[in-house]
Motif scaffolding. Structure first.
Motif, PDB file in Angstrom:
ATOM      1  N   UNK A 122     -20.731  25.448 -21.931  1.00 45.12           N
ATOM      2  CA  UNK A 122     -20.954  25.795 -20.459  1.00 45.12           C
ATOM      3  C   UNK A 122     -19.708  25.035 -19.526  1.00 45.12           C
ATOM      4  N   UNK A 123     -18.596  25.408 -20.034  1.00 49.96           N
ATOM      5  CA  UNK A 123     -17.334  25.060 -19.230  1.00 49.96           C
ATOM      6  C   UNK A 123     -16.698  26.475 -19.122  1.00 49.96           C
ATOM      7  N   UNK A 124     -16.298  27.016 -17.908  1.00 52.61           N
ATOM      8  CA  UNK A 124     -15.656  28.126 -17.737  1.00 52.61           C
ATOM      9  C   UNK A 124     -14.741  27.887 -16.742  1.00 52.61           C
ATOM     10  N   UNK A 125     -13.250  28.636 -17.083  1.00 55.06           N
ATOM     11  CA  UNK A 125     -12.376  28.648 -16.192  1.00 55.06           C
ATOM     12  C   UNK A 125     -11.928  30.023 -15.702  1.00 55.06           C
ATOM     13  N   UNK A 126     -11.480  30.436 -14.329  1.00 54.76           N
ATOM     14  CA  UNK A 126     -10.915  31.508 -13.926  1.00 54.76           C
ATOM     15  C   UNK A 126      -9.258  31.296 -13.509  1.00 54.76           C
ATOM     16  N   UNK A 127      -8.881  29.979 -13.847  1.00 55.89           N
ATOM     17  CA  UNK A 127      -7.671  29.539 -13.011  1.00 55.89           C
ATOM     18  C   UNK A 127      -6.502  28.802 -14.198  1.00 55.89           C
ATOM     19  N   UNK A 128      -7.398  28.443 -15.268  1.00 59.95           N
ATOM     20  CA  UNK A 128      -6.100  27.574 -16.077  1.00 59.95           C
ATOM     21  C   UNK A 128      -5.677  28.294 -17.271  1.00 59.95           C
ATOM     22  N   UNK A 129      -4.604  28.496 -17.432  1.00 57.41           N
ATOM     23  CA  UNK A 129      -3.866  29.243 -18.509  1.00 57.41           C
ATOM     24  C   UNK A 129      -3.911  28.287 -19.801  1.00 57.41           C
ATOM     25  N   UNK A 130      -4.217  27.065 -19.819  1.00 55.04           N
ATOM     26  CA  UNK A 130      -4.595  26.134 -20.908  1.00 55.04           C
ATOM     27  C   UNK A 130      -5.871  26.233 -21.578  1.00 55.04           C
ATOM     28  N   UNK A 131      -6.527  27.150 -20.833  1.00 57.95           N
ATOM     29  CA  UNK A 131      -8.090  27.169 -21.393  1.00 57.95           C
ATOM     30  C   UNK A 131      -8.168  27.101 -22.857  1.00 57.95           C
ATOM     31  N   UNK A 132      -7.541  28.066 -23.227  1.00 50.47           N
ATOM     32  CA  UNK A 132      -7.703  28.478 -24.882  1.00 50.47           C
ATOM     33  C   UNK A 132      -7.447  27.249 -25.788  1.00 50.47           C
ATOM     34  N   UNK A 133      -6.181  26.498 -25.335  1.00 56.42           N
ATOM     35  CA  UNK A 133      -6.046  25.447 -26.395  1.00 56.42           C
ATOM     36  C   UNK A 133      -6.686  24.221 -26.036  1.00 56.42           C
TER      37      UNK A 133
ATOM     38  N   UNK B  91     -23.338  22.155 -16.096  1.00 58.70           N
ATOM     39  CA  UNK B  91     -22.129  23.267 -16.327  1.00 58.70           C
ATOM     40  C   UNK B  91     -20.875  23.162 -15.260  1.00 58.70           C
ATOM     41  N   UNK B  92     -19.727  23.721 -15.830  1.00 55.96           N
ATOM     42  CA  UNK B  92     -18.489  23.485 -14.919  1.00 55.96           C
ATOM     43  C   UNK B  92     -17.910  24.857 -14.521  1.00 55.96           C
ATOM     44  N   UNK B  93     -17.487  25.056 -13.550  1.00 55.69           N
ATOM     45  CA  UNK B  93     -16.725  26.283 -12.915  1.00 55.69           C
ATOM     46  C   UNK B  93     -15.563  25.852 -12.284  1.00 55.69           C
ATOM     47  N   UNK B  94     -14.489  26.089 -13.242  1.00 53.90           N
ATOM     48  CA  UNK B  94     -13.195  25.816 -12.706  1.00 53.90           C
ATOM     49  C   UNK B  94     -12.527  27.105 -12.001  1.00 53.90           C
ATOM     50  N   UNK B  95     -12.557  26.700 -10.737  1.00 52.93           N
ATOM     51  CA  UNK B  95     -12.108  27.812 -10.006  1.00 52.93           C
ATOM     52  C   UNK B  95     -10.526  27.413  -9.252  1.00 52.93           C
ATOM     53  N   UNK B  96     -10.143  26.128  -9.784  1.00 52.28           N
ATOM     54  CA  UNK B  96      -8.834  25.552  -9.255  1.00 52.28           C
ATOM     55  C   UNK B  96      -7.883  25.629 -10.227  1.00 52.28           C
ATOM     56  N   UNK B  97      -7.836  25.294 -11.469  1.00 52.15           N
ATOM     57  CA  UNK B  97      -6.911  25.203 -12.226  1.00 52.15           C
ATOM     58  C   UNK B  97      -6.222  23.834 -12.007  1.00 52.15           C
ATOM     59  N   UNK B  98      -4.738  23.974 -12.082  1.00 59.31           N
ATOM     60  CA  UNK B  98      -4.195  22.556 -11.856  1.00 59.31           C
ATOM     61  C   UNK B  98      -4.542  21.359 -12.613  1.00 59.31           C
ATOM     62  N   UNK B  99      -4.975  21.711 -13.906  1.00 53.23           N
ATOM     63  CA  UNK B  99      -5.099  20.781 -15.018  1.00 53.23           C
ATOM     64  C   UNK B  99      -6.453  19.926 -14.556  1.00 53.23           C
TER      65      UNK B  99
END
Length: 297
Positions: free
Chosen positions: A222-233, A200-208
Motif C-alpha cells: 500500500x505504497x504508491x508513487x506517481x513521481x519517483x523513477x526509483x520506484x521499481x528498485x 497507506x502512502x501516496x507519493x506525489x512528490x518524488x525527490x527521494x
C-alpha cells in the motif's frame, strides 16, 4: 493560428510560437478555442528528450485545456459554443486544439481552474483508487501542497480519511483539512509523533521520499508513487495514467466535487502563451506550489 512548437530536443529555449494550420476535428472529436492550457512535468520531459525518440517535424505540447467548442466532427457529443475542459489531442499550447475526452465546464468554475484540473485531478483520483484507502484510515501524502497532492488531500479528507501531508509550508496543508508536516531530514520522527500507524502512502512528490515512506509503512504494501523513477528498485508500484483513465467520467467526478465546494485549486503561476519557456523553467525546478497554466486567449 499561434501554437508552441519545438523542432529539436533541448532546454526551454527550443520552444517557439509558430503560425500553424488550424486543425480539423475527426470522428468523435471537437475543436476547442483554447482559453487556458495546463503545464505538467511530463511536458518538459518530452521537450528535453528524456523519453527518447526522434523528431521528424516540429511537434506541439500540452495535455489539458479549457475553452469553447469551435467545431465538431462526426458523432461528437457536444455542440459549437459549449464551454468544456479536458484532455487535448496533439497539444494544448495553441489557440485551437482537438479533443475527444472533454466535459462541460461548470458555470462557477474559472477557465484557469478548469485547465488545471484534468491531469492532476485524474492522478489524485487514481492514487486513492489504487491504494483503496478507506474512511478512518491514515494516509500519508508526500508533496501535499503540489498540484496532485493538494487535490488528493482534499478528495481524501472529503471521504473521511485522515491525511498527513508533507510540504514546505505545513500550514497550507492544514488549511485543506489535513495534518501538515514539514518534509526533510527527521520526517519519520515527526510523522510518528502525530500518528502511531500509517495505513497507506501516496507519493506525489518524488525527490527521494520513498525510503522514509517505506520506513513509516513498514513495507512496500500500500505504497504508491506517481513521481519517483526509483520506484521499481525499491519494490514500489509506479502509477501512470492511460487512455482508459482519461475519460469524461473522470472529469464529471472532478466537476461534481468542485461544484460541491470540495476542491480548491492551488495555482503556482500563469504565463502568456509566448512565455511557455518560462513556464517550463519553473516546472523544472520541481518547487512550484500548485499548478502552472498558460493563458492563451
Amino acid at each position: 493560428m499561434r501554437a508552441v512548437r519545438f523542432a529539436e530536443f533541448g532546454g526551454p529555449e527550443v520552444l517557439r510560437v509558430a503560425d500553424v494550420p488550424v486543425p480539423e476535428p475527426g470522428p468523435g472529436q471537437v475543436r476547442v478555442a483554447v482559453r487556458f492550457a495546463g503545464v505538467n512535468p511530463v511536458d518538459w520531459k518530452i521537450r528535453s528528450g528524456l523519453f527518447g525518440g526522434s523528431l521528424s517535424r516540429p511537434r506541439g505540447l500540452g495535455q489539458e485545456l479549457a475553452g469553447v467548442v469551435d467545431a465538431v466532427g462526426p458523432d461528437a457529443a457536444l455542440s459549437v459554443g459549449d464551454e468544456v475542459f479536458g484532455w487535448a489531442i496533439g497539444g494544448s499550447y495553441a489557440e485551437y486544439a482537438l479533443a475527444s475526452a472533454v466535459f462541460p465546464k461548470p458555470p462557477g468554475m474559472s477557465w484557469q481552474d478548469a485547465a488545471a484540473l484534468p491531469v492532476a485531478g485524474e492522478a489524485a483520483l487514481r492514487g486513492l483508487r489504487e491504494l483503496a484507502v478507506r474512511p478512518g484510515e491514515v494516509l500519508l501524502i508526500t508533496g501535499a501542497s503540489g498540484a496532485v497532492g493538494s487535490l488528493a488531500t482534499q478528495l481524501a479528507v472529503r471521504r473521511g480519511i485522515r491525511v498527513v501531508g508533507t510540504a514546505g509550508d505545513p500550514s497550507f496543508v492544514e488549511s485543506l483539512g489535513a495534518t501538515g508536516v514539514r518534509y526533510g531530514p527527521g520526517l519519520v520522527e515527526r510523522v510518528r509523533t502525530l500518528v502511531s500507524t500509517v495505513d497507506a502512502v501516496f507519493d506525489a512528490a518524488g525527490h527521494g521520499m520513498l525510503p522514509d515512506a517505506l520506513e513509516l509503512r513498514g513495507s512496500a504494501d500500500r505504497v504508491l508513487t506517481i513521481a519517483d523513477p526509483e520506484a521499481e528498485s525499491l519494490g514500489v508500484p509506479f502509477s501512470g495514467g492511460t487512455p482508459d483513465t482519461t475519460t469524461p467520467e473522470v472529469l464529471r467526478e472532478l466537476a461534481e466535487a468542485y461544484t460541491a465546494g470540495n476542491l480548491r485549486i492551488q495555482h503556482a503561476a500563469t504565463f502568456p502563451l509566448e512565455e511557455a519557456a518560462e513556464a517550463h523553467r519553473l516546472s523544472q525546478t520541481g518547487h512550484a506550489r500548485g499548478k502552472i497554466t498558460l493563458a492563451v486567449s
